[in-house]
Write an enzyme that holds these catalytic residues in place. Structure first.
Site, short mmCIF file in Angstrom:
data_model
loop_
_atom_site.label_atom_id
_atom_site.label_comp_id
_atom_site.label_asym_id
_atom_site.label_seq_id
_atom_site.Cartn_x
_atom_site.Cartn_y
_atom_site.Cartn_z
NE ARG A 141 -3.72 0.11 2.52
CZ ARG A 141 -5.21 -0.35 2.35
NH1 ARG A 141 -5.45 -1.42 2.20
NH2 ARG A 141 -6.06 0.89 2.51
CE1 TYR A 144 -4.40 6.87 -3.38
CE2 TYR A 144 -4.71 6.33 -1.04
CZ TYR A 144 -5.20 6.88 -2.06
OH TYR A 144 -6.33 7.73 -2.08
CG ASP A 145 -0.66 3.85 2.45
OD1 ASP A 145 -1.56 3.94 1.75
OD2 ASP A 145 -0.50 3.18 3.41
CD GLU A 146 5.66 6.28 3.35
OE1 GLU A 146 5.37 7.43 3.49
OE2 GLU A 146 6.30 5.54 4.48
NE ARG A 185 -12.44 2.99 -4.47
CZ ARG A 185 -12.38 4.63 -4.75
NH1 ARG A 185 -12.06 5.37 -3.83
NH2 ARG A 185 -12.82 5.09 -5.96
CG ASP A 272 -7.63 -4.28 5.13
OD1 ASP A 272 -7.78 -4.15 3.89
OD2 ASP A 272 -8.30 -4.16 6.06
P1 NAD Z 1 -10.83 7.57 -8.95
O1 NAD Z 1 -9.91 6.73 -9.17
O2 NAD Z 1 -12.31 7.41 -9.47
O3 NAD Z 1 -10.61 9.02 -9.63
C1 NAD Z 1 -9.12 9.60 -9.89
C2 NAD Z 1 -9.02 10.16 -11.30
O4 NAD Z 1 -7.76 10.34 -11.72
C3 NAD Z 1 -9.49 9.16 -12.44
O5 NAD Z 1 -10.19 9.89 -13.24
C4 NAD Z 1 -8.23 8.65 -12.86
O6 NAD Z 1 -8.20 8.40 -14.43
C5 NAD Z 1 -7.37 9.92 -13.04
N1 NAD Z 1 -5.93 9.69 -13.00
C6 NAD Z 1 -5.49 8.84 -12.25
N2 NAD Z 1 -3.97 8.96 -12.57
C7 NAD Z 1 -4.05 10.11 -13.40
C8 NAD Z 1 -2.85 10.69 -14.18
N3 NAD Z 1 -1.53 10.31 -13.77
N4 NAD Z 1 -2.91 11.90 -14.69
C9 NAD Z 1 -4.24 12.12 -14.85
N5 NAD Z 1 -5.46 11.69 -14.31
C10 NAD Z 1 -5.23 10.48 -13.59
O7 NAD Z 1 -10.71 8.02 -7.32
P2 NAD Z 1 -11.87 8.87 -6.53
O8 NAD Z 1 -12.55 8.09 -5.23
O9 NAD Z 1 -12.58 9.63 -7.31
O10 NAD Z 1 -10.71 9.70 -5.59
C11 NAD Z 1 -10.37 11.12 -5.91
C12 NAD Z 1 -9.13 11.56 -5.15
O11 NAD Z 1 -9.51 11.42 -3.84
C13 NAD Z 1 -7.85 10.75 -5.56
O12 NAD Z 1 -6.79 11.53 -5.29
C14 NAD Z 1 -7.89 9.79 -4.05
O13 NAD Z 1 -6.67 9.51 -3.88
C15 NAD Z 1 -8.59 10.69 -2.99
N6 NAD Z 1 -9.39 10.22 -1.97
C16 NAD Z 1 -10.30 9.19 -2.31
C17 NAD Z 1 -11.09 8.70 -1.32
C18 NAD Z 1 -12.37 7.83 -1.47
O14 NAD Z 1 -12.75 7.19 -0.62
N7 NAD Z 1 -13.01 7.79 -2.72
C19 NAD Z 1 -10.25 8.61 -0.10
C20 NAD Z 1 -9.36 9.28 0.24
C21 NAD Z 1 -8.62 10.05 -0.93
N1 UDP Z 2 -13.13 -5.26 1.84
C1 UDP Z 2 -13.83 -6.31 2.03
N2 UDP Z 2 -14.45 -6.84 0.87
C2 UDP Z 2 -14.30 -6.24 -0.32
C3 UDP Z 2 -13.16 -5.05 -0.48
C4 UDP Z 2 -12.74 -4.54 0.59
O1 UDP Z 2 -14.01 -6.76 3.15
O2 UDP Z 2 -14.81 -6.81 -1.33
C5 UDP Z 2 -12.73 -4.50 3.14
C6 UDP Z 2 -11.04 -4.18 3.05
O3 UDP Z 2 -10.25 -5.37 3.54
C7 UDP Z 2 -10.97 -3.01 3.94
C8 UDP Z 2 -12.32 -2.48 3.81
O4 UDP Z 2 -13.20 -3.31 3.12
O5 UDP Z 2 -10.75 -3.52 5.62
C9 UDP Z 2 -12.10 -1.10 3.06
O6 UDP Z 2 -11.54 -1.40 1.80
P1 UDP Z 2 -11.64 -0.59 0.47
O7 UDP Z 2 -10.67 -1.21 -0.39
O8 UDP Z 2 -12.84 0.04 0.02
O9 UDP Z 2 -10.85 0.78 1.14
P2 UDP Z 2 -9.55 1.05 2.08
O10 UDP Z 2 -8.84 -0.26 2.40
O11 UDP Z 2 -8.51 2.18 1.09
O12 UDP Z 2 -10.06 1.79 3.32
#
Ligand code: NAD
Ligand code: UDP
Ligand code: UDP
Length: 315
Positions: A141, A144-146, A185, A272
């Site tokens: 992970r 993404y995290d780092e 997700r 996780d």
């Molecule tokens: P998503 O994957 O649906 O959207 C990301 C978008 O970025 C996509 O349209 C993808 O095609 C585009 N993309 C990826 N790499 C790219 C690149 N190199 N150049 C141009 N476009 C690029 O994800 P999301 O859930 O809509 O998340 C949007 C943002 O919010 C992300 O930065 C994500 O890290 C952050 N975020 C989302 C959540 C969540 O739960 N949905 C939680 C925390 C942070």
């Molecule tokens: N998860 C699950 N079944 C799935 C997908 C995810 O049990 O089909 C769990 C996963 O292990 C995590 C939580 O749901 O504990 C949230 O996962 P997700 O991938 O949505 O987001 P993140 O782990 O990045 O918060």
């Protein structure tokens, strides 16, 4: 009205943000490489004269003239960000540098979609912005995290060194319409499995927790944060503080869809996090915001979306 650039605007959260800002009358330019985003998410906006879309990868420089920038470009689903970890890191780091460079040249305010993942597998709950996190730097992970942690550093250094106006939000799990059905997700997986009558895949014992925010609440928070006065750069936790176990999400989805799917347990992915719950007291104070859509009503709206999506009737 403003000229606004939304990087990652064809994605799940980005497409809702494009829609709101276009409907408010702003000139919106969406840039996206369509890795996880889709044209369908923004197809309704193509009829608006104040909406434009450019296929572009943020790891390369871009020269445009805008007043504000939102950086949401980055795959958010573990399956997708782990599929090409090096590209995920480049997107977080080189992408941030390019958009910060653009922002510096234009003196344009810039928003960064950071994440609760910067807290890693936390030792305390709820997580507040003062917590520095417990992140594995070399795990699956970590790209993404780092990457997101490094992006935060870049944002704050461009702010301190070059006076760039920044807004850094730490977004917690968000869900709703426009998620991909194969996104991987938890909410989309469970709903799609329930609607197809497939087994519901709970990873591990399902007692790990997440706190789920409906997308319309998140969009309100993001835009309010962008409008807040100059002094507050963040980081700011944005999310719904109501914590739910994953097994409970599975049960609610089965209940709301009326599905005959059985809940099955699958191996827990490596690294996780056990628990995630935002402390949103800062958001309440600074942007006067708290979510108002509960998980049940949000799931109902998301289920309706996926019913149409799977039957091919979504606009
Ligand atoms: P998503 O994957 O649906 O959207 C990301 C978008 O970025 C996509 O349209 C993808 O095609 C585009 N993309 C990826 N790499 C790219 C690149 N190199 N150049 C141009 N476009 C690029 O994800 P999301 O859930 O809509 O998340 C949007 C943002 O919010 C992300 O930065 C994500 O890290 C952050 N975020 C989302 C959540 C969540 O739960 N949905 C939680 C925390 C942070
Ligand atoms: N998860 C699950 N079944 C799935 C997908 C995810 O049990 O089909 C769990 C996963 O292990 C995590 C939580 O749901 O504990 C949230 O996962 P997700 O991938 O949505 O987001 P993140 O782990 O990045 O918060
Ligand atoms: N950049 C961009 N658009 C601009 C200005 C800059 O894409 O309008 C990119 C460019 O690739 C540059 C990066 O942003 O390398 C960082 O810009 P900065 O001015 O901070 O650094 P420098 O150009 O001095 O390396």
């Amino acid at each position: 009205m403003k000229r606004v650039l939304i990087a990652g605007g064809a994605g799940f959260i980005g497409s809702h943000l494009c829609e709101l800002l276009v409907k408010q009358g702003n000139e919106v330019i969406c840039i996206d490489n369509f890795y996880t985003g889709s044209k369908r998410n923004i197809s309704r906006l193509l009829d608006f004269n104040n909406f434009e879309i450019i296929r572009h990868d943020v790891t390369f420089p871009i020269y445009l003239e805008v007043d504000e920038i939102y950086n949401l470009a980055c795959p958010a689903s573990p399956i997708y960000y782990q599929n090409d970890p090096v590209q995920t890191l480049k997107t977080c780091v080189h992408g941030s540098i390019n958009l910060l460079g653009l922002s510096k040249r234009l003196k344009a305010k810039i928003f960064q979609a950071s994440t609760s993942e910067v807290y890693g597998d936390p030792e305390s709950s709820p997580q507040s912005e003062s917590y520095w996190g417990r992140v594995n730097p070399i795990g699956i992970r970590s790209c993404y995290d780092e990457g997101k942690r490094c992006a935060e550093t870049l944002f704050f250094d461009y702010h301190r060194q070059h006076g760039v106006s920044i807004r850094v939000a730490r977004i917690f799990n968000t869900y709703g319409p426009h998620m991909r059905h194969d996104d991987g997700r938890v909410v989309s997986n469970f709903i799609v499995q329930a609607l197809r009558g497939d087994p519901i895949s709970v990873y591990g014992d399902g007692r790990q927790t997440r706190s789920f925010c409906f997308v319309s609440d998140m969009i309100t928070a993001i835009t309010k944060f962008m409008e807040v006065s100059e002094e507050f750069c963040g980081p700011l936790n944005l999310g719904n503080p109501v914590e739910t176990t994953i097994i409970d999400v599975a049960r609610q989805v089965v209940d709301l869809t009326g599905s005959k799917s059985k809940i099955v347990h699958c191996p827990l992915p490596y690294d996780d996090p056990r628990q995630r719950k935002p402390d949103i007291s800062k958001a309440k104070k600074v942007i006067d915001w708290e979510p108002n859509i509960d998980l049940r009503s949000g799931l109902i709206q998301t289920i309706e979306y996926f019913e149409k999506d799977l039957s091919g009737t979504t606009a």
